[in-house]
Design an enzyme around this catalytic site. Structure first.
Site, short mmCIF file in Angstrom:
data_model
loop_
_atom_site.label_atom_id
_atom_site.label_comp_id
_atom_site.label_asym_id
_atom_site.label_seq_id
_atom_site.Cartn_x
_atom_site.Cartn_y
_atom_site.Cartn_z
N LYS A 194 -3.96 6.37 8.97
CA LYS A 194 -4.82 6.81 7.87
C LYS A 194 -5.69 7.93 8.41
O LYS A 194 -6.39 7.75 9.41
CB LYS A 194 -5.68 5.63 7.38
CG LYS A 194 -6.60 5.95 6.22
CD LYS A 194 -7.25 4.65 5.73
CE LYS A 194 -8.57 4.84 5.04
NZ LYS A 194 -8.55 5.15 3.65
N SER A 196 -12.69 -3.16 1.73
CA SER A 196 -12.92 -2.50 3.02
C SER A 196 -14.40 -2.18 3.17
O SER A 196 -14.98 -1.56 2.27
CB SER A 196 -12.13 -1.19 3.10
OG SER A 196 -10.75 -1.46 3.02
N ARG A 217 0.88 -1.19 0.00
CA ARG A 217 0.00 0.00 0.00
C ARG A 217 0.90 1.22 0.00
O ARG A 217 1.30 1.72 1.06
CB ARG A 217 -0.90 -0.05 1.23
CG ARG A 217 -1.89 1.10 1.37
CD ARG A 217 -2.76 0.88 2.60
NE ARG A 217 -3.72 1.95 2.82
CZ ARG A 217 -3.43 3.07 3.48
NH1 ARG A 217 -2.23 3.27 3.99
NH2 ARG A 217 -4.36 3.99 3.64
N1 TZP Z 1 -7.84 1.48 7.05
C1 TZP Z 1 -8.53 1.67 8.17
S1 TZP Z 1 -7.50 2.05 9.46
C2 TZP Z 1 -6.11 1.95 8.47
C3 TZP Z 1 -6.50 1.63 7.19
C4 TZP Z 1 -5.60 1.45 6.05
C5 TZP Z 1 -4.73 2.20 8.96
C6 TZP Z 1 -4.21 1.13 9.86
O1 TZP Z 1 -2.91 1.45 10.30
P1 TZP Z 1 -2.41 1.08 11.76
O2 TZP Z 1 -1.03 1.67 11.82
O3 TZP Z 1 -2.37 -0.41 11.86
O4 TZP Z 1 -3.36 1.72 12.74
#
Ligand code: TZP
Ligand code: MG
Length: 219
Positions: free
Chosen positions: A143, A114, A43
């Site tokens: 994110k 998602s 990603r």
């Molecule tokens: N989608 C929902 S939360 C997220 C994504 C891509 C980020 C997750 O990152 P982390 O560092 O595991 O909280």
């Protein structure tokens, strides 16, 4: 891939791109796989991310690491790159286009979607998604444009409504809070920083795997 096999692969789903790593992404990935990460998603997003040739080259290098450890390699939201590399699958969000069209573009490969509620989950499965990502379960700084934090409510709702597809929770998950995600019905956890930002990615992945497996036993 058989549903039961895919559920096993969901246990520790590591996601990252170069901007999530403070050291060499290939090395971080290799350590994660040594520690026991069971699935990987490339990603490459956010400020300072690679594009064009350098992005494709990094993807290829990471795919090679996955091959050496026999771990499926998924690409986030880039059908062209997925096809070019013959990756194992694609992951998309709700804003990434028409799911039915996306599914038709590569029938034989994994498709992850998602979702944030029961309707989105049902639609994703109707069009033939192979697994669902649900979150953010906990607050995350990784994110910024996420939906509101949902805790375990949506994962529980999907299971309570008979959805038996492979599910991973995502968002703010690490070894110390992973068990609740699995106990609420997920097959595993998807993480970025819990592994990519950890001083020892192998230890981080191994602790996550232990936590998930323990929670599955008690479930
Ligand atoms: N989608 C929902 S939360 C997220 C994504 C891509 C980020 C997750 O990152 P982390 O560092 O595991 O909280
Ligand atoms: Mg997306």
């Amino acid at each position: 891939m058989d549903k039961a096999v895919l559920k096993e692969k969901m246990k520790v789903y590591f996601i990252m791109g170069s901007t999530n790593c403070s050291t060499d992404a290939k090395e971080v990935l290799e350590q994660a796989l040594i520690g026991g990460a069971t699935l990987f998603q490339f990603r490459e997003k956010g400020e300072g991310c690679l594009d064009g040739k350098s992005r494709a080259e990094l993807a290829m290098a990471l795919q090679n690491v996955c091959r050496r450890y026999n771990v499926p390699f998924i690409i986030n939201d880039d059908i062209k790159l997925m096809k070019k590399l013959n990756a194992d699958g694609l992951h998309v969000g709700q804003e990434d286009g028409d799911l039915e069209e996306i599914r038709k573009a590569f029938p034989g490969k994994l498709l992850g979607v998602s979702v944030h509620n029961l309707n989105e989950a049902r639609h994703a499965l109707e069009i033939g998604a192979d697994y669902l990502g649900v979150g953010p379960v906990y607050p995350t700084g990784t994110k910024t444009d996420t939906r509101p934090v949902m805790g375990y409510s949506v994962i529980r709702e999907l299971r309570d409504n008979g959805i038996d597809a492979p599910i991973v929770g995502i968002g703010g998950i690490h070894a110390d809070n992973a068990s609740g995600v699995v106990q609420s019905g997920a097959d595993g956890v998807a993480v970025i920083t819990a592994i990519s930002n950890h001083q020892e990615p192998a230890a981080a992945a191994s602790e996550l795997l232990k936590a998930v497996e323990k929670a599955k036993q008690n479930h």
